[in-house]
Design a protein around this motif. Sequence first.
Motif, mmCIF file in Angstrom:
data_model
loop_
_atom_site.group_PDB
_atom_site.id
_atom_site.type_symbol
_atom_site.label_atom_id
_atom_site.label_comp_id
_atom_site.label_asym_id
_atom_site.label_seq_id
_atom_site.Cartn_x
_atom_site.Cartn_y
_atom_site.Cartn_z
ATOM 1 N N THR A 174 -15.493 -81.954 94.940
ATOM 2 C CA THR A 174 -14.565 -80.457 94.664
ATOM 3 C C THR A 174 -13.897 -80.304 96.018
ATOM 4 O O THR A 174 -14.206 -80.228 97.137
ATOM 5 N N LYS A 175 -12.501 -79.904 95.712
ATOM 6 C CA LYS A 175 -11.586 -79.801 96.988
ATOM 7 C C LYS A 175 -11.637 -78.408 97.379
ATOM 8 O O LYS A 175 -11.431 -77.423 96.645
ATOM 9 N N LEU A 176 -11.973 -78.391 98.801
ATOM 10 C CA LEU A 176 -12.063 -76.986 99.419
ATOM 11 C C LEU A 176 -10.777 -76.766 100.426
ATOM 12 O O LEU A 176 -10.458 -77.822 100.899
ATOM 13 N N ASN A 177 -10.301 -75.643 100.381
ATOM 14 C CA ASN A 177 -9.461 -75.371 101.719
ATOM 15 C C ASN A 177 -10.063 -75.412 102.883
ATOM 16 O O ASN A 177 -9.240 -75.464 104.059
ATOM 17 N N ASN A 189 -26.038 -79.114 97.042
ATOM 18 C CA ASN A 189 -26.315 -80.333 96.732
ATOM 19 C C ASN A 189 -25.250 -80.769 95.676
ATOM 20 O O ASN A 189 -25.501 -81.442 94.716
ATOM 21 N N THR A 190 -23.962 -80.230 95.852
ATOM 22 C CA THR A 190 -22.895 -80.821 95.179
ATOM 23 C C THR A 190 -21.913 -81.674 96.221
ATOM 24 O O THR A 190 -22.131 -81.529 97.471
ATOM 25 N N LEU A 191 -21.148 -82.397 95.764
ATOM 26 C CA LEU A 191 -20.164 -83.489 96.575
ATOM 27 C C LEU A 191 -18.675 -82.527 96.759
ATOM 28 O O LEU A 191 -18.227 -82.064 95.769
ATOM 29 N N VAL A 192 -18.480 -82.296 97.906
ATOM 30 C CA VAL A 192 -16.997 -81.490 98.216
ATOM 31 C C VAL A 192 -16.417 -82.208 99.183
ATOM 32 O O VAL A 192 -16.768 -83.372 99.728
ATOM 33 N N THR A 193 -15.259 -81.932 99.369
ATOM 34 C CA THR A 193 -14.123 -82.644 100.472
ATOM 35 C C THR A 193 -13.225 -81.696 100.814
ATOM 36 O O THR A 193 -12.961 -80.887 100.274
ATOM 37 N N VAL A 194 -12.782 -81.829 102.179
ATOM 38 C CA VAL A 194 -12.030 -80.931 102.810
ATOM 39 C C VAL A 194 -11.014 -81.897 103.918
ATOM 40 O O VAL A 194 -11.408 -82.848 104.234
#
Length: 465
Positions: A174-177, A189-194
């Motif tokens: 999940t792309k986050l700002n 417990n989810t995978l994110v990217t910044v």
Amino acid sequence: MNNFTNFFKTAFVAVGVLSAVSSCVKNDDWETPPIACSNKFEAPTISMADFAAQAPATGYKLITTDQIFDGYIVSSDAQGNFYKTISFQDKTVNPTVGLQIEVDKASNFADFPVGAHIRINAKGLRLGLDRGSIKLGSEDPNFAIGRIPQALVGRYVSGVCGGNGLDIQTIIPTKLNSLNDAKQANLINTLVTVSDVQFNISEIFPVQKKYLDYDAGGQGLDTDRNIEDKLGGTAVIRNSGFFKSGGELLPKGSGTVTFVVSRYNTTWQMLIRSLSDINFTGTRVDSTPPKGGTEITYSGSFLENFESYSLTPANLEVYPKYVNDAVLGNRYWQLKTFSNNKYIQLGANSGSGNYLTYFAVPVDFTVANTLKFDVNVGFWNGNALKVYYTTNYTPLGDITAATKTDITSAFTIPQTPVSGYGTLTPAGTYTLPAGLTGNGFILFEYTGASTGVTTTIQLDNIQVQ
């Protein structure tokens, strides 16, 4: 003789059969027979989101009926940063919920690699909020959510078939700002990217740290490393003392970070699976960029008494002829006045964290012979001022990369008073080395910390002749 004859005939027939089989193969490549794959559990009976929503606000719930749901693995213990836990989310992209299951088993990546499609039958397990995170685990007399014994993991967790084997999907983080956006309960417990992220300057300067700290015996310690983004968001990368890449140096650049969101009670801790989750190959983003430096002139004879600068607005930090660079922390040298005399000042009192700030004065060393300045201290509790010269600093560039020659010992820096302020007095005269030529800078360095040296330093009448 008859027995021997019968054995010989039998062997001959067998050879003939093998020859016949072999003759059906047109090349030396044997085809692998298809692997029969069947799912251990029946089709899901509940969504993972609805299942997780049953978790009570306190304590736990024992699941007494067949509740079957699917998920996708996002964690990996291959590099040691996850220990006897498996994190998974309900979808490969844009998940709505994540969960963690406690297992008394290591090397889970071998059975359940990242992206593995799993199915869980939770009957007999406990579901609850454990130290800030919703978890699924075994009954345990000592813990609310216990680890499922290794021999029983297969009773509750199984892979889902895809073709001839385990269904493995690509997880789209999940792309986050901002890093601050990751601090949401629904993302745990989810995978994110910044993107546009870097390690805090204190992690790489003045000492470039490793992913782990180590004790005297060389054993890795659980270690927090601070990261920041261009919008001012912050987070902690939490590394296990068993992280196999813990001895690697932290990268100095900026880039993209991918992590599994985690929370321990009220503290957010982000977990990487391996170094490939850190892609910091870009140029650093300076959250406290150098100020001034727009009218740099190298001179071998000048006096700066700061009287030409206006007191409006208050606490001026921009001096076009000089560079004011806050390397650690966010405090700059500021213009002050007392008894109708102007000067610059810096201190760490009432601050937060560490401070390291330079005031860079351009000098033509070919012409210059001596350096003088006036200094005063307030509330002294340790030495905070150092003086250097350098010839390879580029104005407004990375001042930490400059080669600095320490000349502090040539000056007398007061160590009193410990309460209140003294008065501005000459610090002494330093004769520049005869072999020092070309353009360069005199650097006034302030080093302090809110929990350490907080001494206030005042500078005036900086003179080169």
